[in-house]
Design a protein around this motif. Structure first.
Motif, PDB file in Angstrom:
ATOM      1  N   LEU A  13     -34.078  60.720 -20.422  1.00 27.22           N
ATOM      2  CA  LEU A  13     -33.430  61.065 -20.642  1.00 27.22           C
ATOM      3  C   LEU A  13     -32.915  61.177 -19.022  1.00 27.22           C
ATOM      4  N   VAL A  14     -31.527  60.850 -19.098  1.00 28.08           N
ATOM      5  CA  VAL A  14     -30.813  61.037 -18.053  1.00 28.08           C
ATOM      6  C   VAL A  14     -28.789  61.707 -18.569  1.00 28.08           C
ATOM      7  N   THR A  15     -29.326  62.992 -17.932  1.00 27.86           N
ATOM      8  CA  THR A  15     -28.033  63.656 -18.193  1.00 27.86           C
ATOM      9  C   THR A  15     -26.767  63.143 -16.459  1.00 27.86           C
ATOM     10  N   GLY A  16     -25.312  63.474 -16.934  1.00 29.51           N
ATOM     11  CA  GLY A  16     -24.592  62.583 -16.699  1.00 29.51           C
ATOM     12  C   GLY A  16     -24.330  61.089 -17.082  1.00 29.51           C
ATOM     13  N   ALA A  17     -24.309  61.010 -18.031  1.00 37.38           N
ATOM     14  CA  ALA A  17     -24.915  59.280 -18.256  1.00 37.38           C
ATOM     15  C   ALA A  17     -23.734  58.794 -17.905  1.00 37.38           C
ATOM     16  N   ALA A  18     -23.366  59.031 -18.592  1.00 34.44           N
ATOM     17  CA  ALA A  18     -21.521  58.427 -18.760  1.00 34.44           C
ATOM     18  C   ALA A  18     -21.022  57.500 -17.561  1.00 34.44           C
ATOM     19  N   SER A  19     -21.169  57.914 -16.187  1.00 39.54           N
ATOM     20  CA  SER A  19     -20.462  57.059 -15.151  1.00 39.54           C
ATOM     21  C   SER A  19     -21.275  57.954 -13.615  1.00 39.54           C
ATOM     22  N   ALA A  35     -38.431  51.891 -22.717  1.00 41.98           N
ATOM     23  CA  ALA A  35     -38.201  50.984 -23.870  1.00 41.98           C
ATOM     24  C   ALA A  35     -36.723  52.206 -24.765  1.00 41.98           C
ATOM     25  N   ARG A  36     -36.963  53.134 -23.929  1.00 40.44           N
ATOM     26  CA  ARG A  36     -35.475  54.260 -24.772  1.00 40.44           C
ATOM     27  C   ARG A  36     -35.353  55.108 -23.306  1.00 40.44           C
ATOM     28  N   LEU A  37     -33.755  55.785 -23.684  1.00 38.33           N
ATOM     29  CA  LEU A  37     -33.266  56.653 -23.025  1.00 38.33           C
ATOM     30  C   LEU A  37     -32.131  57.268 -24.314  1.00 38.33           C
ATOM     31  N   VAL A  38     -32.539  58.798 -23.642  1.00 33.81           N
ATOM     32  CA  VAL A  38     -31.621  59.324 -24.233  1.00 33.81           C
ATOM     33  C   VAL A  38     -30.630  59.841 -23.127  1.00 33.81           C
ATOM     34  N   LEU A  39     -29.454  59.422 -23.811  1.00 31.82           N
ATOM     35  CA  LEU A  39     -28.226  59.970 -22.862  1.00 31.82           C
ATOM     36  C   LEU A  39     -27.219  60.824 -22.941  1.00 31.82           C
ATOM     37  N   VAL A  40     -26.933  62.156 -21.938  1.00 27.30           N
ATOM     38  CA  VAL A  40     -26.370  63.150 -22.173  1.00 27.30           C
ATOM     39  C   VAL A  40     -25.624  63.080 -21.326  1.00 27.30           C
ATOM     40  N   ASP A  41     -23.865  63.380 -21.737  1.00 31.24           N
ATOM     41  CA  ASP A  41     -22.742  63.273 -21.283  1.00 31.24           C
ATOM     42  C   ASP A  41     -21.682  63.928 -22.103  1.00 31.24           C
ATOM     43  N   ARG A  42     -20.457  64.561 -21.560  1.00 28.68           N
ATOM     44  CA  ARG A  42     -19.597  65.366 -21.691  1.00 28.68           C
ATOM     45  C   ARG A  42     -18.589  64.979 -22.241  1.00 28.68           C
ATOM     46  N   ASN A  43     -18.589  63.111 -21.611  1.00 28.68           N
ATOM     47  CA  ASN A  43     -17.876  62.513 -22.169  1.00 28.68           C
ATOM     48  C   ASN A  43     -18.227  61.349 -23.388  1.00 28.68           C
ATOM     49  N   ALA A  44     -18.015  61.664 -24.593  1.00 32.65           N
ATOM     50  CA  ALA A  44     -18.650  60.874 -25.676  1.00 32.65           C
ATOM     51  C   ALA A  44     -18.391  59.442 -25.626  1.00 32.65           C
ATOM     52  N   ASP A  45     -16.840  59.258 -25.152  1.00 31.95           N
ATOM     53  CA  ASP A  45     -16.256  57.603 -24.776  1.00 31.95           C
ATOM     54  C   ASP A  45     -16.867  56.725 -23.440  1.00 31.95           C
ATOM     55  N   LEU A  47     -20.002  58.184 -22.836  1.00 38.46           N
ATOM     56  CA  LEU A  47     -21.116  57.247 -23.650  1.00 38.46           C
ATOM     57  C   LEU A  47     -21.723  55.769 -24.299  1.00 38.46           C
ATOM     58  N   ALA A  48     -20.298  55.800 -25.115  1.00 35.45           N
ATOM     59  CA  ALA A  48     -20.587  55.077 -26.020  1.00 35.45           C
ATOM     60  C   ALA A  48     -20.231  53.232 -25.445  1.00 35.45           C
ATOM     61  N   ALA A  49     -19.666  53.301 -24.104  1.00 34.56           N
ATOM     62  CA  ALA A  49     -18.821  52.554 -23.762  1.00 34.56           C
ATOM     63  C   ALA A  49     -20.549  52.141 -22.960  1.00 34.56           C
ATOM     64  N   LEU A  50     -21.162  52.360 -22.368  1.00 35.80           N
ATOM     65  CA  LEU A  50     -22.456  52.059 -21.898  1.00 35.80           C
ATOM     66  C   LEU A  50     -22.800  50.771 -23.227  1.00 35.80           C
ATOM     67  N   GLN A  55     -33.360  50.868 -26.788  1.00 32.46           N
ATOM     68  CA  GLN A  55     -33.232  51.622 -27.870  1.00 32.46           C
ATOM     69  C   GLN A  55     -32.545  52.853 -27.010  1.00 32.46           C
ATOM     70  N   VAL A  56     -31.209  53.222 -26.958  1.00 36.40           N
ATOM     71  CA  VAL A  56     -31.092  54.682 -26.722  1.00 36.40           C
ATOM     72  C   VAL A  56     -30.150  55.393 -28.138  1.00 36.40           C
ATOM     73  N   GLU A  57     -29.939  56.801 -27.538  1.00 33.97           N
ATOM     74  CA  GLU A  57     -30.236  57.681 -28.050  1.00 33.97           C
ATOM     75  C   GLU A  57     -28.550  58.399 -27.493  1.00 33.97           C
ATOM     76  N   LEU A  58     -27.750  58.945 -28.187  1.00 34.82           N
ATOM     77  CA  LEU A  58     -26.045  58.904 -27.390  1.00 34.82           C
ATOM     78  C   LEU A  58     -26.043  60.701 -27.512  1.00 34.82           C
TER      79      LEU A  58
END
Length: 119
Positions: A13-19, A35-45, A47-50, A55-58
């Motif tokens: 799990l990585v918080t603040g993952a968008a930048s 194998a798998r990342l769960v990425l959390v951030d307020r910046n949805a765009d 996150l989507a740009a990564l 395997q990724v869960e945004l």
């Protein structure tokens, strides 16, 4: 040393993952076989740009919002937690201004994460 790290079959799990450091950490873990990342951030765009090969869960959301964490269960246990949610410069200095007065920063409710990581 980094060449010796193997994250195969691991979940993180990585918080603040968008930048910034969070995004760099997600890319680093991806390059090192996570194998798998769960990425959390307020910046949805952001996150989507990564672009990652694992395997990724945004999860767009604010880690300081208790309602965000209340629906967080049901995921596989995490092997690695990178609690890197953005901290404004004013908070890093120790205070934020609220209506002309100083007040301590609001705590981030991460108390359930260590338990979830162990389960």
């Amino acid at each position: 040393m980094a060449a010796d790290l193997d994250f195969s079959n691991r979940n993180a799990l990585v918080t603040g993952a968008a930048s910034g450091i969070g995004a760099a950490t997600a890319h680093w873990l991806d390059r090192h076989g996570i194998a798998r990342l769960v990425l959390v951030d307020r910046n949805a765009d952001g996150l989507a740009a990564l672009t990652l090969g694992c395997q990724v869960e945004l999860l767009p959301g604010d880690v300081s919002d208790p309602d965000f964490w209340s629906g967080f269960g049901g995921r596989p246990a995490f092997d690695l937690l990178v609690v890197n949610a953005g901290i404004p410069d004013a908070v890093a200095a120790g205070f934020v201004m609220a209506k002309g007065r100083r007040r301590p920063p609001r705590p981030i409710p991460l108390s359930g994460l260590p338990h979830r990581a162990r389960s």
